[in-house]
Enzyme design. Structure first.
Site, PDB file in Angstrom:
ATOM      1  N   CYS A   1      -7.146  -1.281   7.191  1.00 53.36           N
ATOM      2  CA  CYS A   1      -5.972  -1.796   6.480  1.00 53.36           C
ATOM      3  C   CYS A   1      -5.111  -2.605   7.439  1.00 53.36           C
ATOM      4  O   CYS A   1      -4.828  -2.156   8.557  1.00 53.36           O
ATOM      5  CB  CYS A   1      -5.164  -0.644   5.888  1.00 53.36           C
ATOM      6  SG  CYS A   1      -3.716  -1.200   4.935  1.00 53.36           S
TER       7      CYS A   1
ATOM      8  N   SER B   1       0.861  -1.186   0.000  1.00 47.69           N
ATOM      9  CA  SER B   1       0.000   0.000   0.000  1.00 47.69           C
ATOM     10  C   SER B   1       0.896   1.234   0.000  1.00 47.69           C
ATOM     11  O   SER B   1       1.814   1.338   0.813  1.00 47.69           O
ATOM     12  CB  SER B   1      -0.888   0.002   1.249  1.00 47.69           C
ATOM     13  OG  SER B   1      -1.682  -1.157   1.293  1.00 47.69           O
TER      14      SER B   1
ATOM     15  N   ASP C   1      -8.418  -2.934   2.860  1.00 48.54           N
ATOM     16  CA  ASP C   1      -7.156  -3.198   2.164  1.00 48.54           C
ATOM     17  C   ASP C   1      -6.374  -4.113   3.099  1.00 48.54           C
ATOM     18  O   ASP C   1      -5.598  -3.657   3.941  1.00 48.54           O
ATOM     19  CB  ASP C   1      -6.400  -1.890   1.913  1.00 48.54           C
ATOM     20  CG  ASP C   1      -5.087  -2.101   1.163  1.00 48.54           C
ATOM     21  OD1 ASP C   1      -4.790  -3.256   0.802  1.00 48.54           O
ATOM     22  OD2 ASP C   1      -4.344  -1.125   0.969  1.00 48.54           O
TER      23      ASP C   1
END
Length: 676
Positions: free
Chosen positions: A628, A456, A673
């Site tokens: 995330c 990411s 994510d």
């Protein structure tokens, strides 16, 4: 006419003048008419005629042969195995199934759906005993893999009659993700809706468990179903069939030898956009610093220079990097197998009709293949063990390899304990089985491709348009056999020192777009939950919200829930977050230090403490939620916490609360994510 002229010439003189006058007028008029006629005849604008010229052959780039039906007819194939693959596993399974076909008097081919026109599925019945198999991986949050995107789009829009099509689907997924095996399930359901005939049940592989065992179990029941459907029988035992032949180059121009490029030869020397998976950009590492102040782990922040690359990214996107295997591991292959790793060779597909001419870019050296192209650190799958067994001279070792490759309960258990749980990679197996000496070219044929690693992006392009930031932790652990296993990419990145000895450190990379996006309206509140390196995209989000604020935009509440082990050990981006909080960009900074007290505290505990405020932001303020990090535990626990908050403050039961959160996901207001 000639006599009259003569007669005029001898006429009397008085009449001669008069005759001559009329004669001259006539001549003039006749000449004028003749001239006009001539002009009209030769120079009038004629109706345009198309000249009968020879046709000019247009020169165009060779078009792909988009009809897999014609290819199957030409090569005598009747089974096609399509794969939707992001990391290479689905492609590997497809190749194994296509090779299986010969045992039943059938001929198979593995096919990338991106290379063919899938509307031809309606014509597959033109081929006798034909079957289409789909090995479909699910990527991200229930998405198709990149190479299956067009196929997925076609399925959604298709109005085709597939009543003559026989099919089977094996899905590759991970149960820790919300949309487990979504792509496999969709393909199986949609093909049936279009009239196709399922000849064997949908297989659902779980990478969080034992994907290899799931595949073997499905496969050993799939082929008997095929035999029964087509009335065929196995023609013999499973045998080792080479797919590629070795060609050693003793006199080769080294300018024509691949040295690690992913696609075009010399692409690293002569970089040309656009940059993608087959044409990565060589980014210069401009910063590589350790983020944590203590502890055994190494957490790092890297910055990659993308100036002049024309690469564009947005906050929330992923950067893919192509790593290299450790040179010391590669050298051990040469020592154990007694091979000169600098030998230049090619592995050429024995099937001349195949689109895949080589298993990796060729010609190249064994050293380059083992360094840049092949996965040498993950435990090998059972088909590799089966193929290698023939090269063990010790009967006990040969039997053990064959047993682990079998579909018996005992064999599966042995493979699970000796290979998977012990994390034995191919090098460890060669070390622990001294009689095993396979030819290095066959080993290279069997090993899967080394895949790009995704991270990411920890920066905003609004603030850093020419730079991409990575936040990562090095992976390092001891196996049950006492070996120290290291993560390929993170340890490779760790050693990327900027401007070392006057030389640039380079990272082959490209950007993969994501759906993990800030709200369109800056005034919309955001709740970000990201412990550990899960904070990466939120650094980019906060940078962007700060930039928007500087532009005079109204920026909504920006709330962060972050977690780490100890405040004085691994509190990542501590100074940056404190500054954002001080400047008022970060409305709330909630940090959970899990090991700084007797009872562990995680991000979900802090969310529960602020549940009333969370509910107001979500229900009244239309806040967007972002999670995330770890999918297996953290993401699930956070989601359960939101179910509780919604049930309590929304006066709902458990089922209604779950539906409420699912609707947030559907609307793009609850985004994940995560990784396992």
């Amino acid at each position: 006419m000639g006599g009259a002229g003569v007669e005029s010439a001898v006429s009397p003189p008085e009449s001669t003048a008069q005759d001559s006058f009329f004669s001259m007028t006539d001549v003039f008029l006749i000449s004028l008419i003749a001239g006009l006629f001539t002009y009209w005849f030769f120079f009038r604008k004629k109706k345009e005629e198309i000249p009968d010229l020879p046709k000019i052959q247009t020169v165009s780039s060779p078009a792909r042969d988009s009809s897999f039906i014609e290819k199957m007819k030409k090569t005598g194939r009747n089974i096609v195995v399509f794969y939707g693959s992001q990391t290479g596993t689905a492609e590997e399974f497809a190749n194994r199934l296509s090779k299986d076909a010969h045992r039943y008097g059938l001929r198979g081919m593995a096919a990338d759906p991106e290379e063919y026109d899938l509307s031809d599925l309606s014509r597959l019945s033109e081929i006798d005993k034909s079957l289409a198999v789909f090995c479909m991986a699910t990527y991200g949050e229930g998405d198709p893999t990149d190479n299956a995107q067009d196929f997925y789009d076609w399925l959604q829009e298709a109005d085709a009659d597939l009543s003559g099509l026989r099919f089977a689907v094996f899905g590759l997924g991970n149960k820790t993700y919300e949309h487990f095996n979504a792509m496999g399930k969709y393909v199986d359901k949609r093909l049936e809706e279009l009239g196709a005939q399922r000849i064997f049940e949908l297989g659902l592989g779980d990478d969080d468990g034992n994907l290899e065992e799931d595949f073997i179990t499905w496969r050993e029941q799939f082929w008997p179903a095929v035999c029964e459907h087509f009335g065929v029988e196995a023609t013999g035992e499973e045998s080792s069939i080479r797919q590629y032949e070795l060609v050693v180059h003793t006199d080769v121009n080294m300018n024509k030898v691949y040295t690690g490029e992913m696609g075009r030869l010399k692409s690293y020397e002569n970089q040309k956009p656009p940059f993608d998976a087959k044409n990565p950009f060589l980014a210069v590492v401009t910063e590589n610093r350790k983020l944590n102040e203590g502890g055994e782990r190494h957490l790092m922040h890297l910055e990659l220079d993308i100036s002049n690359s024309k690469i564009r990214y947005e906050s929330g996107d992923h950067v893919a990097v192509y790593p290299a295997n450790d040179a010391s591991l590669v050298n051990q292959f040469g020592e154990i197998l007694g091979t000169d790793l600098d030998t230049v060779m090619s592995l050429n597909n024995l099937d001349e009709e195949s689109n895949k001419k080589h298993p990796f870019p060729c010609p190249t050296s064994y050293r380059t293949a083992l360094t840049y192209y092949l996965d040498i650190t993950n435990p090998p799958r059972t088909n590799v063990l089966y193929e290698l067994a023939q090269y063990a001279t010790d009967t006990g070792e040969q039997e053990q390899l064959r047993k682990m490759a079998s579909s018996t309960a005992e064999g599966k258990a042995l493979y699970l304990s000796w290979v998977v749980e012990a994390r034995r990679n191919i090098l460890a197996i060669l070390q622990d089985m001294p009689s095993l000496h396979p030819p290095i070219d066959h080993l290279c044929e069997l090993l899967p491709r080394l895949q790009a690693r995704y991270y990411s992006i920890a920066s905003s392009s609004k603030v850093h348009p020419n730079s991409i930031h990575i936040c990562a932790v090095t992976v390092e652990y001891e196996t049950k056999t006492g070996r120290l296993n290291k993560g390929v990419a993170t340890n490779w990145l760790k050693n990327k020192v900027p401007n070392e000895n006057g030389r640039n450190s380079l990272v082959p990379m490209y950007v993969r777009k994501s759906q993990f996006r800030l709200p369109f309206k800056p005034s919309t509140p955001v709740i970000m939950i990201g412990p550990g390196t899960g904070i990466a995209p939120f650094i980019g989000f906060i940078q962007e919200r700060a930039w928007l604020k500087e532009q005079g935009k109204e920026v909504g509440e920006t709330v962060l829930y972050y977690g780490c082990r100890r405040e004085q050990e691994d509190y990542l981006y501590r100074q940056e977050l404190a500054r954002f909080k001080q400047e008022g960009v970060l409305t709330q900074l909630n940090v959970a230090f899990s090991r700084d007290q007797a009872e562990k505290v995680y991000v979900q505990h802090l969310i529960k403490k602020n549940k009333e405020h969370i509910w107001k932001l979500v229900n009244d303020g239309n806040a967007h939620i972002y999670v995330c990090g770890d999918a297996r535990n953290m993401a699930r626990d956070v989601q359960n916490t939101f179910y509780e908050i919604v049930a309590e403050y929304g006066n709902m039961n458990q089922s209604q609360a779950v539906d409420y959160v699912k609707k947030l996901m559907t609307k793009g207001r609850y985004s994940l994510d995560v990784w396992s």
